[in-house]
Enzyme design. Sequence first.
Site, PDB file in Angstrom:
ATOM      1  CB  SER A 268       2.951   3.738  -3.154  1.00  0.00           C
ATOM      2  OG  SER A 268       3.125   3.458  -3.959  1.00  0.00           O
TER       3      SER A 268
ATOM      4  CB  ALA B 163      -0.803  -0.730   1.192  1.00  0.00           C
ATOM      5  CB  CYS B 164       0.128   4.698   1.658  1.00  0.00           C
ATOM      6  SG  CYS B 164      -1.549   4.681   1.198  1.00  0.00           S
ATOM      7  CB  SER B 165       5.225   1.483   3.287  1.00  0.00           C
ATOM      8  OG  SER B 165       4.584   2.375   4.669  1.00  0.00           O
TER       9      SER B 165
END
Lengths: 377, 377
Positions: free
Chosen positions: B338, B155-157
Site C-alpha cells: 500500500s 491490500a496494495c490499494s
Amino acid sequence: MSNVVISGTGLLTPPHVVTNKELVQAYNDYADAYNAVNSEAINSGKKDILNHSSCKFIEKASGIKQRYVMIKEGILDIDRMMPLVPRRPDDGLSITAEMSIAAAREALKQANKLPEDIDLVIYGASTSERPWPAVAVEIQQELGCGGYAFDMTVACSTGTFGISTAVDAILSGTATCALIVNPEYASPQINYRDRDSHFIFGDVATACIVEKEQTCSGKNVFQISGRKLETHFSNNIRTNNGYLTRAEPDLTFERFFEQDQFFIQHGRQVFKELLPLICSHVKNQLNKYDLNIGQIRRLWLHQANINMNMFVARNLLGRDPEFLDAPVVLNEYANTASAGSIIAFHKYKDDFISGEKGILCSFGAGYSIGSLILEKL
Amino acid sequence: MSNVVISGTGLLTPPHVVTNKELVQAYNDYADAYNAVNSEAINSGKKDILNHSSCKFIEKASGIKQRYVMIKEGILDIDRMMPLVPRRPDDGLSITAEMSIAAAREALKQANKLPEDIDLVIYGASTSERPWPAVAVEIQQELGCGGYAFDMTVACSTGTFGISTAVDAILSGTATCALIVNPEYASPQINYRDRDSHFIFGDVATACIVEKEQTCSGKNVFQISGRKLETHFSNNIRTNNGYLTRAEPDLTFERFFEQDQFFIQHGRQVFKELLPLICSHVKNQLNKYDLNIGQIRRLWLHQANINMNMFVARNLLGRDPEFLDAPVVLNEYANTASAGSIIAFHKYKDDFISGEKGILCSFGAGYSIGSLILEKL
C-alpha cells in the site's frame, strides 16, 4: 443533521448452542485432568492449581447463559478446547463471508434493496479472517454488488464506526448505498482453557444497509441524526495474535496457544476507565444536539457484560432501566464484539413510531466509543 | 470538485538493506542444503529439486535491486529464513506504530501541522500487526492526536482507499484533519524459502496529511480533485495467514510455515486480468473529469513490478514513458504494497508547479484499484 438512514438490518444466528453448563463441565474436567497430571508441580508450588468454573459465577459476572457457535465440535473436547475448523479451499466461500452474506440478505430484504443497488461493502470484524484479499471484496462479488469494498476494524466499536464511515462516503457522494457487515467468528479466538475468559464470547453476524432517505423504500427506517466517535489507547483489552508471532526467537508450537494469542482483559481497569468515558461521551452528544435523555426512548448498547450495560444505562437514565430501555441480548448471544449493539437494534426497533429516537452505542477495545442518534422516520 | 488537499507526506526508510546478491546467495545455499538432505526423495521423484534463484532473473522479472528491512537478522540465515523479531512488551510501542510515527512526523512537518491538529488517524496496512486494540489508536495516543482512529485494509490499494476514506470524513464534517499511515512491515510475511516470491517485498512506512484547503498552511499542497475506487474479487493474490489456521484439524508446527501462510500469487493471471482493469479505470476517470492524458504530468503508480508499471504507463500515455512520467522506486524499495504509490508521490512531487496535475494510482490484491487526481495548488 444528515439525511442518511439505516434502512435495513440483518442477523445470522449460528446453528449451535453452547450452554454455560456444557462449558463449565468441559472446563472443570479439563482442570481436573490438568491438576492430576501436574499434581507434583502443584504440590511443590511450581504450578498453580486450576480452580473450577461455575455457572453461577459466569452468570453473575456477565449475564451470559449461553452462546451460539458456528462449529461446536472440539470446543468441549478437553484434549482440544478449540473448535475444529476445517480448512476451506481458496475457491470456496470463506466462513466469515458466508456468515456475513446470510445477515446481508435479511438486511437487503428489509431495506427493499437488491445486491446490485449496493456500491460500498464494509467488512468490520474484531478479528479478520485473513489480511488479503479483503473479505469485503469476496462478499461484494458473492452477493453481486458493485462499487468498492474494504475491511476495517476498531474492535467492539466497528459496528458504529463502520456505519459512520459509510455515512461519510454517502454524504460525500463516493457511494450511494452501503452494506456494512459485522461477522464475529469469535470462538476460535477464545482460550477455552482460561477460566477468566472462556465464557465471554459467542459467534454471530449482523448487517446494516445505509443510504440516503431519498433512495430508500424500506418500511422500518431510522435516520442517523447524530454521530460521535472517539478513541483512547489502552492495552487492557488486547490480543497479540498476528503474523509477527511466527517470527519470534525460540518459537515453539505451544507459543501459538499462549494466553496473549487469545483474548486478554484487565476487567476491573476496563470497568474503571471505560465506563466514565462512555457516559460522558453520550451526555456530550446529547448536549451537542440539544437533547435530554427523556427524549431518548431506547439505548441499544454494546453487549459487554450485564454489569457494564446496567451501569451505563443507569447512569444515563438516572434510574434503574426497564428491559426495553436498554435491551440485553447477552443471556442468549454472549458478548459478540462489534455485532452486539447491532443485534440489540435489530431485535428491538420494530415498536418505534415515527419521531421516536434511540441511541446506538458501542464501546470496547481501543478504547473505542461510537454512538449514533437514530430517529424513526 | 472537492476542496480537500494532501498537505504533507512522510516516509520512513528502514535502516537495513538486503541486496539481491545477498538474498540469492542465501536462497541458493538453502536450496543446496535442501537438495542434499532430500537427495533420495528427489532422485526417486517424490520431491522436486529446488532450482537456484538469480539476480538476473529477479531484476528482469521485477525491476528490484534491493529492499529495506526493519530487522535483517535471521533473513539470510539458511536455517531460519525469517527475520528474528523480538516480542515487544504490551506497554512498549508496537513496531508498526513506531514505523508509522516516524513517517507521520515528517508528514506533519511538511504540512505545518501539530499532532493535536489531527482528529482522525487511519492505519492502513496489507497485514496488520494485531487485531485489537487497533494500532491506529496507539499511534493516535503516542503522537498526541485527538478525535478517533481505526485500522483498515484493502491490500496494495489501502493507500488511496485510506486517503479517500479520510476525504469522505472531512467532507462530511466528521473530521477536520486526518493522518493516514501505511506501515508495510512485509519481511515477516515473506517465505524466503520460496524462489517465486522471496525477492518481492520490502519494509517501509508512509504517511499523508489530508485536510481542507482553508485550514492548510503547507507549501507543497495538492488538491484531491478526483477520486475513483473499485474492487473485483480474485484469489490470485492471497494469504491464508490468520487466526483460523490454529483451529485446523491435524495441526502441526510446520503448518504455520506452509506457503499459503505467506504470500501466494498467480502472477500471469494477475497480469492478464488486472492490467486491463487498471487501464480502463484510469481512462474512465479521465473521461469523467473531461481530462485527457496530455493534461496529466505524472503517474504515481503502485510499485508492483517493473513490467506491470511499464505496461500501465505505456498504455495510458500511448508511448514509452520517461522516468518522471511514471517514477519507479522498485529498484530501491521493492514492492511495498500500500505504500508504493505514496513513496513515488512523496519523492517526486516537489517539481510540480501550480495547476499541474498527476494521478496517484494503486492496484493489487482484492483486486482493488484506487486513483486520485491531484492538482498542485
